[in-house]
Design an enzyme around this catalytic site. Structure first.
Site, PDB file in Angstrom:
ATOM      1  N   ASN A  28       0.845  -1.190   0.000  1.00  0.00           N
ATOM      2  CA  ASN A  28       0.000   0.000   0.000  1.00  0.00           C
ATOM      3  C   ASN A  28       0.882   1.242   0.000  1.00  0.00           C
ATOM      4  O   ASN A  28       1.306   1.726   1.040  1.00  0.00           O
ATOM      5  CB  ASN A  28      -0.931  -0.026   1.224  1.00  0.00           C
ATOM      6  N   CYS A  69      -2.330   5.289   0.362  1.00  0.00           N
ATOM      7  CA  CYS A  69      -3.255   6.076   1.183  1.00  0.00           C
ATOM      8  C   CYS A  69      -2.746   7.500   1.354  1.00  0.00           C
ATOM      9  O   CYS A  69      -1.603   7.724   1.775  1.00  0.00           O
ATOM     10  CB  CYS A  69      -3.457   5.404   2.533  1.00  0.00           C
ATOM     11  N   ASN A 101      -5.474   3.859  -5.814  1.00  0.00           N
ATOM     12  CA  ASN A 101      -5.890   4.108  -4.442  1.00  0.00           C
ATOM     13  C   ASN A 101      -6.694   5.422  -4.464  1.00  0.00           C
ATOM     14  O   ASN A 101      -7.041   5.928  -5.533  1.00  0.00           O
ATOM     15  CB  ASN A 101      -4.672   4.184  -3.514  1.00  0.00           C
ATOM     16  N   THR A 102      -6.993   5.972  -3.325  1.00  0.00           N
ATOM     17  CA  THR A 102      -7.903   7.113  -3.284  1.00  0.00           C
ATOM     18  C   THR A 102      -7.214   8.438  -3.638  1.00  0.00           C
ATOM     19  O   THR A 102      -5.997   8.573  -3.521  1.00  0.00           O
ATOM     20  CB  THR A 102      -8.537   7.228  -1.892  1.00  0.00           C
ATOM     21  N   CYS A 152     -37.283  21.127 -23.962  1.00  0.00           N
ATOM     22  CA  CYS A 152     -36.795  21.792 -22.745  1.00  0.00           C
ATOM     23  C   CYS A 152     -35.841  22.939 -23.088  1.00  0.00           C
ATOM     24  O   CYS A 152     -35.670  23.861 -22.296  1.00  0.00           O
ATOM     25  CB  CYS A 152     -36.100  20.795 -21.824  1.00  0.00           C
ATOM     26  N   CYS A 212     -30.370  22.078 -24.934  1.00  0.00           N
ATOM     27  CA  CYS A 212     -29.377  22.015 -26.021  1.00  0.00           C
ATOM     28  C   CYS A 212     -29.169  23.419 -26.592  1.00  0.00           C
ATOM     29  O   CYS A 212     -28.038  23.839 -26.842  1.00  0.00           O
ATOM     30  CB  CYS A 212     -29.816  21.025 -27.104  1.00  0.00           C
ATOM     31  N   CYS A 267     -25.680  25.512 -26.408  1.00  0.00           N
ATOM     32  CA  CYS A 267     -24.996  25.804 -27.673  1.00  0.00           C
ATOM     33  C   CYS A 267     -24.974  27.316 -27.951  1.00  0.00           C
ATOM     34  O   CYS A 267     -23.947  27.862 -28.339  1.00  0.00           O
ATOM     35  CB  CYS A 267     -25.688  25.059 -28.814  1.00  0.00           C
ATOM     36  N   CYS A 273     -22.276  23.714 -36.856  1.00  0.00           N
ATOM     37  CA  CYS A 273     -22.013  22.637 -35.888  1.00  0.00           C
ATOM     38  C   CYS A 273     -20.582  22.119 -36.023  1.00  0.00           C
ATOM     39  O   CYS A 273     -20.178  21.650 -37.089  1.00  0.00           O
ATOM     40  CB  CYS A 273     -23.009  21.492 -36.111  1.00  0.00           C
ATOM     41  N   CYS A 284     -28.546  17.033 -23.016  1.00  0.00           N
ATOM     42  CA  CYS A 284     -29.940  16.651 -23.289  1.00  0.00           C
ATOM     43  C   CYS A 284     -30.406  15.631 -22.242  1.00  0.00           C
ATOM     44  O   CYS A 284     -29.741  14.630 -22.013  1.00  0.00           O
ATOM     45  CB  CYS A 284     -30.052  16.046 -24.686  1.00  0.00           C
TER      46      CYS A 284
END
Ligand SMILES: Cc1cc2nc3c(=O)[nH]c(=O)nc-3n(C[C@H](O)[C@H](O)[C@H](O)COP(=O)(O)O)c2cc1C
Length: 433
Positions: free
Chosen positions: A135, A138, A203-204, A349, A352, A356, A379, A389
């Site tokens: 280890n 940690c 590990n974390t 809704c 998008c 954009c 685009c 979305c």
């Protein structure tokens, strides 16, 4: 039925799912129940040399929740095992005797001096354990004492300690890496030079999950004060996948076995880690959140997917995605896509459009009746509209055919670049010649 059995550097297990070193593997009661549930192996909660450690008595976990209170990220300030070494060793021996077909790996963290490793290694060997995991990861509590990530952040130390262990035990040595560094390849290379049989990661990640705005204490709060902890769970999976891939494709460590860890919650997550080169996978947060029973879905899902895809054994899958991980300059710039909106699925809704119009390329028009339409000439195929979305598959990216006009650039998609992977102008195909 696909064969899920695993032989990872000589460590055999009926499936590739091991519980990572953490509270689920801290004692005989837990590990026995985990094995009865079907887990393929465990990495026992990290042992140190007595006198053993003392944990905080206040809350040791902090969490980032999704909107539905699902656990997305878990932070902990727990130390290595606070149970006596002899108790742990006795229980490890009993469990290994009762479940000889399961993988038993023992995680270790002792001072960075050879005598300490010489002292603990024979004791672990005597339990009949299959391997050890060092280890070096940690980020809290032990690192301030010169252990854990304090070692894992210095490649020379990693190499030195790995070599000591290889010289002083016949057991395979897995080196567990900390993600709290800038380039994961350096510690992996050091482990390889030191003779490691495998690396395990991640590990974390050092973290503070939140601050209480009434008391101004970081959470989890111990009497008004907080300390950085280690972050894990689904939120860290993308970071872990990238680090696994970096090691898998590094010429200096190519072929070094990897045990993949970080946010694995579903069989899909596990399959992705394997495709990027992990020969086994380790799970912690998902077991702590949902219990040991998830092993049934993990194994059933993985084997059903393998059957559907015609993969007979795990070695058919491990590393399959590694050749497709490349550097940016080798990406095919003649691959052109455009967003398209399925008007039947659209719930109007406008997310998008907002994303954009305000922050991207003004490539979505709003028409009468809140009908949203993509303007191909604007685009750039950034994918933001797809990402924001709320309706799955409502916005998708359409791939332009060779010869088709890209209205934004005014150029036709070049037919001769259609197969970029083998095209002579692709630097990676030149390198391969
Ligand atoms: C409460 C807790 C305690 C942990 N203790 C250890 C430990 O003693 N030794 C160790 O190597 N890793 C420890 N870890 C890290 C895990 O083994 C694992 O590397 C990490 O949680 C990432 O996996 P996950 O996203 O599936 O949780 C701990 C993690 C948690 C949440």
């Amino acid at each position: 039925m696909a064969d899920l059995s695993t032989d990872f550097v000589g460590i055999k297990s009926p499936n590739p799912f091991w519980l990572a070193s953490a509270p689920p593997t801290d004692k005989e009661y837990n590990v026995r129940r985990a094995f009865e549930a079907g887990w393929g192996g465990v990495v026992w909660k990290t042992l140190g040399l007595d006198p053993h450690v003392v944990n905080v008595n206040g809350p040791r976990y902090g969490v980032i929740h999704g909107a539905d209170r699902r656990v997305l990220g878990l932070n902990n300030i727990e130390l290595i095992t606070d149970r006596p070494l002899e108790t742990n060793l006795r229980e490890i021996k009993t469990i290994k005797r009762d479940f000889p077909d399961r993988a038993m790996i023992v995680s270790l963290m002792v001072p960075c001096e050879e005598w300490a490793w010489k002292e603990i290694l024979p004791k672990v060997e005597e339990t009949g354990a299959d391997a050890i995991e060092l280890n070096f990861g940690c980020p809290h509590g032990m690192s301030e004492r010169g252990m854990g990530s304090a070692v894992g952040q210095v490649p020379d130390y990693i190499e030195m300690v790995t070599r000591w262990c290889k010289q002083n035990t016949r057991m395979p040595v897995l080196v567990k890496l900390t993600p709290n560094i800038t380039d994961i390849r350096y510690p992996a290379r050091a482990a390889h030079r030191g003779g490691a049989d495998a690396v395990s990661l991640i590990n974390t990640i050092s973290s503070i999950t939140s601050v209480n705005l009434d008391t101004f204490s970081p959470e989890p709060s111990i009497d008004g004060k907080g300390s950085h902890g280690g972050y894990c769970g689904p939120a860290v999976k993308p970071i872990a996948l990238n680090m696994v891939a970096e090691i898998a494709r590094d010429p200096e460590t190519r072929g070094l076995p990897i045990s993949g860890i970080g946010g694995i919650t579903t069989w899909r997550d596990a399959a992705e880690f394997m495709a990027l080169g992990s020969g086994s996978v380790q799970v912690c947060t998902a077991a702590m959140t949902y219990g040991f029973g998830i092993i049934k879905e993990l194994t059933a899902g993985l084997s059903r997917w393998m059957d559907e895809q015609g993969h007979e054994r795990l070695s058919d899958v491990v590393g399959r995605a590694v050749p497709n991980v490349t550097d940016w300059q080798y990406l095919n710039l003649n691959y052109v896509t455009k967003a398209q909106i399925d008007q039947d699925l659209c719930i109007k809704c406008g997310r998008c459009y907002a994303a954009c119009e305000d922050t991207s390329h003004q490539a979505i028009a709003i028409k009468e009746g809140r009908v949203f339409e993509v303007i191909d000439a604007e685009c750039v195929a950034c994918n933001l509209c797809v990402d924001v979305c709320p309706v799955e598959d409502c916005i998708t990216m359409r791939v332009l055919e060779p010869g088709e006009l890209d209205e934004r650039t005014g150029r036709k998609v070049a037919a001769e670049y259609a197969n970029w992977t083998t095209h002579p102008n692709n630097p990676s195909s030149q390198a391969a010649e």
